[in-house]
Design an enzyme around this catalytic site. Structure first.
Site: not given
Lengths: 197, 295
Positions: B25, B82, B154, B236
């Site tokens: 990410d 996304k 996350g 991420g």
């Protein structure tokens, strides 16, 4: 006869699968010691920048170059880029084959495609080879010692006839992915080079 | 020469090229450059990493196409982006932009609580998240050309990624032992298309590439997901929320290649600086669990 497949990143498992299907002994290559006793090596598809960096970081560049001096090596897509002398980008290359390669020559993923190729060196040469091109490179130019094995027909286009497979002595490259299809003729052609060597 | 674009073989094929790799990410072109230099196989272009989406709250939507374009112009590796679950117009915009893969992602706020996008209609390939085999096969049935286990994005906590990987792999192992006459009832039970259930039984694996995602923060996390049978990893928040992103990124890449070599893993795990702080999944209330989104 054991064939190695460079297994730093990419679709090495797909190549191994085809080799096993053809009854060939094969193994993954991640470190220099894994090159011992191999009769030939396949550099798979993947991301050429990733593969080049991992090869540099884990001391594989010189061992791979020495291996390719004496043994057949076949690069598909990213593997072809990795074998080339010239690309237009800054990245680690083996620099063995006298070809200039342009990465992502057809555009982005939405431009990736399948197409029929005529490849005279394969068995049943009249039967087209359904080739899969994924963010594929093109072989822009080749040196004197390089034989062109296949060109992409794009009738009506100024780019008609671009080179997508080539051979220089024991080195073989294709900008498409025979390992993603059921057609094993390209693998059998490479194995015939290994047997001759 | 019968040229065809956007075939399933071509869509699935790009995911096959990403195998054994790390997809990172990134929220800026500079991040993207760091990721490419470290050896990422692709980047996911975002306005916020999942940890920040979690902290920020509110509705999370597709990122600014201008930012995605800048990232596409910066790197030569594939760029993913996304869209919200069911938001087919965000997907149309991402396709028009020319991104290489669309992640129809539970990390963003869903736009449709019953239906995912009909992904067969697109030339660009899609990756979708799953928690179990039924969810994976529903997404493939809708046209997804790549699957990732959801984990809990996350969080920096790998426990959900492990759970989802074990569930999917375990269900496949059980399915391969079922007699053919039980496949229809099995398909009904897990809510999956019968033809795909049959295909998984024959193949002994999913018919598309399956990456791990959601909470992977260290090289050992990444290597564990590979040893659990995943084809690669998405990272991420784990890299750019850590103390030393370039070093950690490079170590994650090496860990996915040498996932079976503890000596190398020990070497590359040294001196990486602070990992992302993270938040234990058990501390996240159910209403804020991203993995529960998807139908």
């Amino acid at each position: 006869m054991i064939i190695g497949v460079l297994a730093l990143q990419g679709d090495f498992a797909e190549h191994l699968q085809v080799l096993y299907q053809l009854g060939v002994e094969a193994q993954e290559v991640r470190l220099p010691t894994h090159l011992e006793n191999l009769a030939g090596l396949i550099l798979p598809g993947g991301e050429s920048t990733t593969i080049g960096k991992l090869a540099s970081n884990f001391g594989l560049m010189e061992p791979l170059r020495r291996f390719a001096e004496m043994n057949p090596v076949w690069g598909t897509c990213a593997g072809a880029i990795f074998l080339a002398k010239n690309t237009h980008s800054q990245q680690p290359l083996l620099g063995l084959m006298d070809i200039t390669v342009q990465r992502n020559a057809f555009g982005r993923q939405v431009d990736s495609f399948e197409a029929d190729l005529k490849i005279p060196v394969l068995q049943e040469p009249d039967h087209p080879f359904r080739a899969i091109f994924i963010r594929a490179p093109i072989i822009e130019s080749v040196g004197e010692d390089v034989d062109v094995l296949a060109r992409l027909e794009e009738e009506g286009s100024s780019k008609n006839g671009r080179i997508v497979a080539a051979k220089q002595q024991n080195l073989l490259v294709s900008s498409f992915h025979p390992e993603l299809t059921q057609d094993t003729r390209f693998h059998r052609y490479f194995l015939s080079l290994v047997e001759e060597a | 020469m019968d040229k065809e674009i956007g075939t399933f073989a071509v869509k699935k094929g790009l995911a096959q090229m990403l195998k054994g790799g790390v997809i990172m990410d990134v929220v800026t072109p500079e991040h993207a450059e760091t990721a490419e230099k470290a050896g990422a196989v692709a980047v996911m272009a975002l306005e916020r990493v999942p940890a920040d989406i979690r902290a920020y709250g509110g509705v999370a939507r597709m990122s600014d196409p201008g930012l995605i374009q800048e990232i596409m112009d910066t790197v030569t590796i594939p760029v993913m982006a996304k869209c919200r679950i069911g938001h087919f117009v965000e997907a149309q915009i991402l396709e028009a932009l020319g991104v290489d893969y669309i992640d129809e992602s539970e990390v963003l706020t869903p736009a449709d609580e019953s239906h995912h996008i009909n992904k067969h209609e697109f030339k660009v390939p899609f990756v979708c998240g799953c928690r179990d085999l039924g969810e994976a096969l529903r997404r493939i049935g809708e046209g997804a050309a790549m699957i990732r286990t959801k984990g809990e994005a996350g969080s920096g906590d790998v426990v959900e990624a492990v759970r989802h990987a074990r569930v999917v792999q375990g269900e496949i192992r059980r399915l391969t032992n079922l007699p053919d006459e039980e496949l229809m009832a099995y398909a009904k039970g897990i809510g999956a298309p019968y033809e795909l259930v049959k295909e998984v039984k024959e193949l002994g694996q999913l018919p598309v590439v399956n990456f791990a995602a959601g909470g992977i923060a260290t090289p050992s996390d990444a290597a564990m997901m590979m040893q659990l049978g995943m084809d690669g990893v998405f990272v991420g928040s784990g890299i750019f929320k850590s103390g030393d992103p370039p070093t950690r990124a490079k170590a994650m890449v090496a860990a996915v290649t040498h996932f079976n070599n503890p000596e190398i893993l020990a070497e590359i795990s040294k001196g990486l600086g602070e990992p992302m702080v993270g938040i234990g999944v058990t501390k996240i209330p159910e209403s804020e669990r991203l993995a529960l989104r998807g139908w």
